[in-house]
Design a protein around this motif. Structure first.
Motif: not given
Length: 493
Positions: A384-389, A391-397, A491-493
């Motif tokens: 669910g967290t991944i889906s929300d991110r 949807a906002r165009g945010l990274p999921i590293t 390395n994760a941003g």
């Protein structure tokens, strides 16, 4: 050594809290399905604390499968100890809230009769995510579940959680009694709403009039429960025996922290749990989402990556600086931005408290225990967290690494070549896919992403998700977990 029992309570050391009420005067107002360590260390403790002032709320504890808890506690008349420890000391108490113990398969008709007792006004559940016979990706009833199929045709002798809940409600309706409230206390999103939908869907397959009655008359308040309660070990039993001077066959060992947020929607009388420290609110959802994504999401991440790194417990995993740093960064950078406003609640302090709780050396919380039933846990804890991110165009590293950690765990062999015992409702299917794909990321990741009860349809078809998970899984196979965690931490941003 003598057993803990009503006749030996007076022999307990002075620092151990004991029931301060007449247990003989306590009535059974709650039937609890799923009599595991968590319920006995959480909801039963809140209930025990209010019985002196209101003895109507004793608990009939029901095991839906195993006889172990009943057999351990029956000679103790339902008494057991709870030890809260944080490494600096212990707080011990004996809980007397259980008025009875039952094993559902031994007498299902008898349990239904207890559910129809007018004095019972709440039926509560801690049956784990897999105990609701639902598809965790969608929340829909799995009508093909063998226990559900059985109960549709044999509701006078049910097997499933839903069968007992709906069977008891049907009996009360037939007898002209008001329904009980149904209180879900498991880590399901919108657990009361989800359980309500499942109960109505099940009842539709039995009797549409009953389904309408449940929809109109039965209340399903949602809850958020929070306390880390590891499975009891023989070492725990030995330590408790030495401290009490009595033998407690099934003690509970937990942490001092405990939280219970409850939607105040019972449709009638309910215990004054707020007097014991619980919180009644109009909307549980923000608290529930925070806990599922921060605590439970981090727990699963620690479990899979920590297990693969050779850490047997959460505390040992958190003693690995790189893994602890990755989890902290994931909670702050990737999870917290997806949470709703909590009306002044200090999320930063909550995160810090979680990290401290995870590091508690007194809790031997096994990574293998948390890793169980991952197919049921991933959707609400991580996906669910991944889906929300996304949807906002945010990274999921970091979140994607946690999912890849589950996939690496499902592959069935650890980094030392030792077999991993996969305990999961979908274990047969998952292992078949893993065995066919082999330890090759571009084969294993797509195979596991095809399991729609876990991932649904949208996420596997999102190339940002599929590519990131596959790349993380490839790193785990090629470089090992420790090196992968270190690299992503840097390395994760």
């Amino acid at each position: 050594m003598d057993r803990l029992s009503p006749s030996t309570l007076h022999r307990l050391p002075s620092g151990v809290l004991k029931p301060d009420y007449d247990r003989a005067a306590v009535a059974t107002g709650i039937v609890h399905l799923g009599l595991g360590a968590f319920h006995r260390g959480h909801q039963a403790v809140y209930t025990d604390a209010l019985l002196k002032n209101d003895p109507r709320w004793g608990i009939l504890g029901v095991s839906l499968r195993s006889r172990d808890t009943r057999d351990a506690l029956q000679p103790q008349a339902g008494l057991y100890s709870v030890t809260a420890s944080d490494g600096s000391g212990q707080q011990r108490r004996v809980v007397g809230a259980l008025t009875g113990l039952a094993v559902a398969p031994d007498d299902p008709a008898g349990l239904l009769a207890r559910l129809a007792d007018p004095a019972v006004r709440i039926v509560s559940t801690t049956v784990t995510e897999k105990g609701y016979s639902h598809d965790p990706a969608t929340g829909a009833l799995r009508a093909d579940d063998p226990d559900i199929r059985h109960d549709i045709l044999n509701l006078t002798h049910p097997r499933s959680t839903l069968g007992f809940i709906v069977g008891g409600l049907r009996l009360r309706r037939q007898q002209g009694l008001p329904p009980y409230a149904v209180l879900a206390c498991d880590n399901l999103p919108a657990n009361g709403h989800t359980l309500r939908g499942l109960a109505i869907a099940f009842a539709e397959l039995v009797d549409r009039d009953l389904a309408r009655w449940i929809a109109d008359e039965v209340h399903f308040p949602s809850t958020m429960v929070d306390r880390i309660v590891p499975a009891t070990t023989d070492v725990d039993r030995d330590e408790v025996r030495a401290a009490l001077g009595l033998d407690d066959a099934w003690p509970v060992v937990t942490e001092p922290f405990s939280q219970w947020v409850i939607e105040d929607d019972f449709g009638g009388d309910r215990p004054a749990w707020d007097a014991s420290g619980a919180q009644f609110v109009r909307d549980v959802a923000p608290f529930e989402l925070m806990k599922l994504r921060l605590l439970n999401g981090a727990h699963s991440t620690i479990a899979y990556l920590g297990y693969l790194m050779g850490c047997q417990t959460v505390a040992a995993a958190m003693a690995e600086p790189e893994l602890a740093g990755l989890v902290e960064d994931m909670m702050r950078e990737e999870v917290t931005p997806t949470l709703p406003a909590l009306g002044g609640f200090d999320v930063t302090a909550y995160r810090a408290a979680l990290l401290q709780r995870f590091r508690n050396p007194a809790l031997k919380h096994l990574t293998a225990q948390i890793a169980m039933d991952g197919s049921q846990k991933l959707p609400q804890r991580l996906l669910g967290t991944i889906s929300d991110r996304l949807a906002r165009g945010l990274p999921i590293t970091r979140l994607a690494l946690a999912v890849a950690g589950w996939m690496r765990y499902v592959s069935g062999t650890d980094e030392q070549g030792q077999p991993i015992a996969l305990r999961d409702p979908l274990a047969v299917k998952l292992r078949a896919l893993a065995d066919d794909a082999g330890p090759v990321a571009n084969r294993l990741a797509p195979a596991l992403l095809s399991v729609t009860p876990v991932f649904g349809h949208e996420l596997p078809n999102d190339p940002r998700f599929a590519r990131t998970v596959e790349a993380a899984l490839d790193r785990l196979f090629l470089n090992g977990t420790r090196a992968t965690v270190e690299q992503i931490l840097q390395n994760a941003g």
